[in-house]
Scaffold this active site. Structure first.
Site, mmCIF file in Angstrom:
data_model
loop_
_atom_site.group_PDB
_atom_site.id
_atom_site.type_symbol
_atom_site.label_atom_id
_atom_site.label_comp_id
_atom_site.label_asym_id
_atom_site.label_seq_id
_atom_site.Cartn_x
_atom_site.Cartn_y
_atom_site.Cartn_z
ATOM 1 N N GLU A 113 0.817 -1.209 0.000
ATOM 2 C CA GLU A 113 0.000 0.000 0.000
ATOM 3 C C GLU A 113 0.852 1.261 0.000
ATOM 4 O O GLU A 113 2.019 1.244 0.398
ATOM 5 C CB GLU A 113 -0.948 -0.018 1.198
ATOM 6 C CG GLU A 113 -0.248 -0.272 2.503
ATOM 7 C CD GLU A 113 -1.218 -0.661 3.628
ATOM 8 O OE1 GLU A 113 -2.034 -1.565 3.411
ATOM 9 O OE2 GLU A 113 -1.141 -0.059 4.688
ATOM 10 N N CYS A 126 3.638 8.375 0.838
ATOM 11 C CA CYS A 126 4.243 7.415 1.751
ATOM 12 C C CYS A 126 4.262 6.088 1.000
ATOM 13 O O CYS A 126 3.211 5.600 0.576
ATOM 14 C CB CYS A 126 3.365 7.348 2.997
ATOM 15 S SG CYS A 126 3.819 6.045 4.127
ATOM 16 N N CYS A 133 7.001 -7.297 6.273
ATOM 17 C CA CYS A 133 8.190 -6.784 6.965
ATOM 18 C C CYS A 133 8.689 -7.853 7.915
ATOM 19 O O CYS A 133 7.890 -8.560 8.530
ATOM 20 C CB CYS A 133 7.828 -5.511 7.741
ATOM 21 S SG CYS A 133 9.245 -4.726 8.548
ATOM 22 N N CYS A 137 7.845 -5.680 14.844
ATOM 23 C CA CYS A 137 7.436 -4.752 15.908
ATOM 24 C C CYS A 137 5.987 -5.086 16.286
ATOM 25 O O CYS A 137 5.111 -5.115 15.406
ATOM 26 C CB CYS A 137 7.564 -3.302 15.446
ATOM 27 S SG CYS A 137 9.240 -2.905 14.890
ATOM 28 N N CYS A 140 2.755 -2.986 15.189
ATOM 29 C CA CYS A 140 2.628 -2.621 13.776
ATOM 30 C C CYS A 140 1.942 -3.744 13.003
ATOM 31 O O CYS A 140 2.330 -4.910 13.113
ATOM 32 C CB CYS A 140 4.020 -2.354 13.200
ATOM 33 S SG CYS A 140 4.038 -2.139 11.409
ATOM 34 N N CYS A 364 0.370 1.820 9.166
ATOM 35 C CA CYS A 364 1.212 0.821 8.523
ATOM 36 C C CYS A 364 0.576 -0.569 8.390
ATOM 37 O O CYS A 364 0.366 -1.260 9.362
ATOM 38 C CB CYS A 364 2.470 0.737 9.390
ATOM 39 S SG CYS A 364 3.800 -0.124 8.661
#
Ligand code: SAH
Length: 383
Positions: A113, A126, A133, A137, A140, A364
């Site tokens: 995205e 962005c 990922c 974390c 997130c 995110c």
């Protein structure tokens, strides 16, 4: 022994390299590389500049619109230089159309995205650097899903070119029509896809028709803090803005919130940030998500203030955007205000980020996560 996940910190992790990369696209190459390829295809070298002017100069991505190219050449060049990389799955708008989010499907089905944000004086996009990922974390949404693969240089650049085209069409009322800023704050850890991200930055800052012609200072690379890669970034001939996702001033908590901290501690990552600031003269942006009763205590504000006082740094507090099913919440406003006050008293410049795009799952990875689950995160974009 730690029970926290092991983080792949090799910038070109084998798992990421094995995944299916998309076909080559003109944005993967610099102008010289495009000329070479065009010549190998039996076309005149000047076609490279012509097609680049369409793509980077006029933001035309559809070969059918490049009508000054003879049909035969156009087809041959489009096949080799303009494969379709991003298929829009969903486009959403909010904030009266000033925030637009795009969800793309890549050639292998992976979802990523990007977000466009219009302000009176600038237009920011962005963008994502990876599908998923690997940094894990826990607050997130992207971090929960794990890494699918690195994006190619052109997959990164094409997000910006597409949204630059949206801005140029004038739909973002009250904003300039020209894309001015790019932040690597979408999905993925940009410094874990180092070479492709650097090549993408070069395309973004090279003047047209080689690239989009953005100012280096208007590009922000946000990282969890991969220390060797920060040093490497400092040695490039680029002075992009570095954003460091700190989120905690002490190792005990940061080990949990940003698990890569188990490898590189707060003091090491801050030293790398100060080395970057010294080398580039650029103020480092310290990102700090405000999480209720987790990292928002006055003593943590004071500790953060002591770590940052006198440094070339700016703190960007981000009200936590809770991910679905998360045990964490955003800090209450009075707690946030006290945190800001303490940082400013310590002489540290501090702002609270606006919460653009909340109703379109702006945080995110949330849009991609909702699509995967088949839930509808918000209404379709009307424009
Ligand atoms: N991997 C990079 C860039 C992607 S995320 C990085 O970590 O910096 C961009 C920023 O959004 C990071 O500071 C990240 O920690 C933050 N972020 C992620 N999820 C969030 C959430 N749910 N609420 C608030 N900030 C979040």
């Amino acid at each position: 022994m730690t029970s926290l996940p092991l983080i792949p910190v090799d910038p070109d992790a084998p798992g990421a390299r094995r995944a299916a990369m998309p076909p080559q696209h003109l944005a993967d190459l610099d102008l010289a590389g495009r000329k070479d390829l065009v010549t190998k295809l039996g076309e005149s070298a000047f076609r490279a500049r012509q097609i680049s002017t369409h793509y980077f100069g006029r933001l035309v991505r559809d070969p059918a619109q490049m009508t000054d190219l003879p049909a035969v050449s156009r087809e041959r060049l489009a096949d080799q230089l303009l494969p379709r990389l991003l298929t829009p799955v969903r486009e959403l708008a909010c904030d009266d159309g000033a925030t637009r989010k795009a969800l793309w499907r890549l050639h292998d089905g992976a979802l990523v995205e990007s977000v466009l944000m219009g302000y009176p004086d600038r237009v920011t996009v962005c963008i994502s650097s990876q599908a998923g990922c690997g940094m894990a974390c826990p607050f997130c949404a992207t971090g929960q899903a794990g890494l699918t693969r690195n994006l190619s240089t052109a997959e990164i650049v094409d997000q910006a070119v597409y949204l630059a085209g949206v801005a140029a069409s004038g739909v973002v009322a009250g904003s300039p029509p020209r894309l001015s800023h790019v932040v690597f704050m979408g999905m993925g850890e940009p410094l874990a896809n180092y070479n492709r991200v650097i090549a993408a930055i070069r395309r973004l800052v090279s003047p047209a028709p080689e690239g989009l012609g953005l100012s280096q200072r208007h590009i922000t690379v946000s990282t969890v803090g991969l220390v060797p890669a920060i040093h490497r970034l400092a040695s490039e001939d680029l002075s992009v803005t570095l954003a460091l996702s700190l989120h905690a001033p002490d190792d005990e908590l940061r080990d949990e919130l940003v698990p890569v901290n188990q490898r590189w501690k707060v003091c090491e990552v801050l030293d790398a940030a100060w080395a970057y600031a010294a080398r580039t003269g650029r103020r480092v942006s310290i990102e700090y998500a405000m999480i209720k009763d987790v990292n928002d205590q006055p003593w943590r504000a004071d500790l953060l203030g002591r770590l940052l006082a006198g440094k070339l740094a700016h703190v960007n507090l981000i009200p936590l955007n809770p991910t679905p099913g998360s045990r964490w919440d955003a800090s209450p406003k009075p707690v946030e205000r006290e945190f800001v006050r303490r940082l400013r008293d310590a002489g540290v410049s501090t702002t609270v980020r606006d919460t653009r795009g909340r109703e379109i799952d702006g945080a995110c990875g949330q849009l991609a996560a909702a699509e995967d689950k088949g839930t509808d995160p918000a209404g379709e974009m009307s424009a």
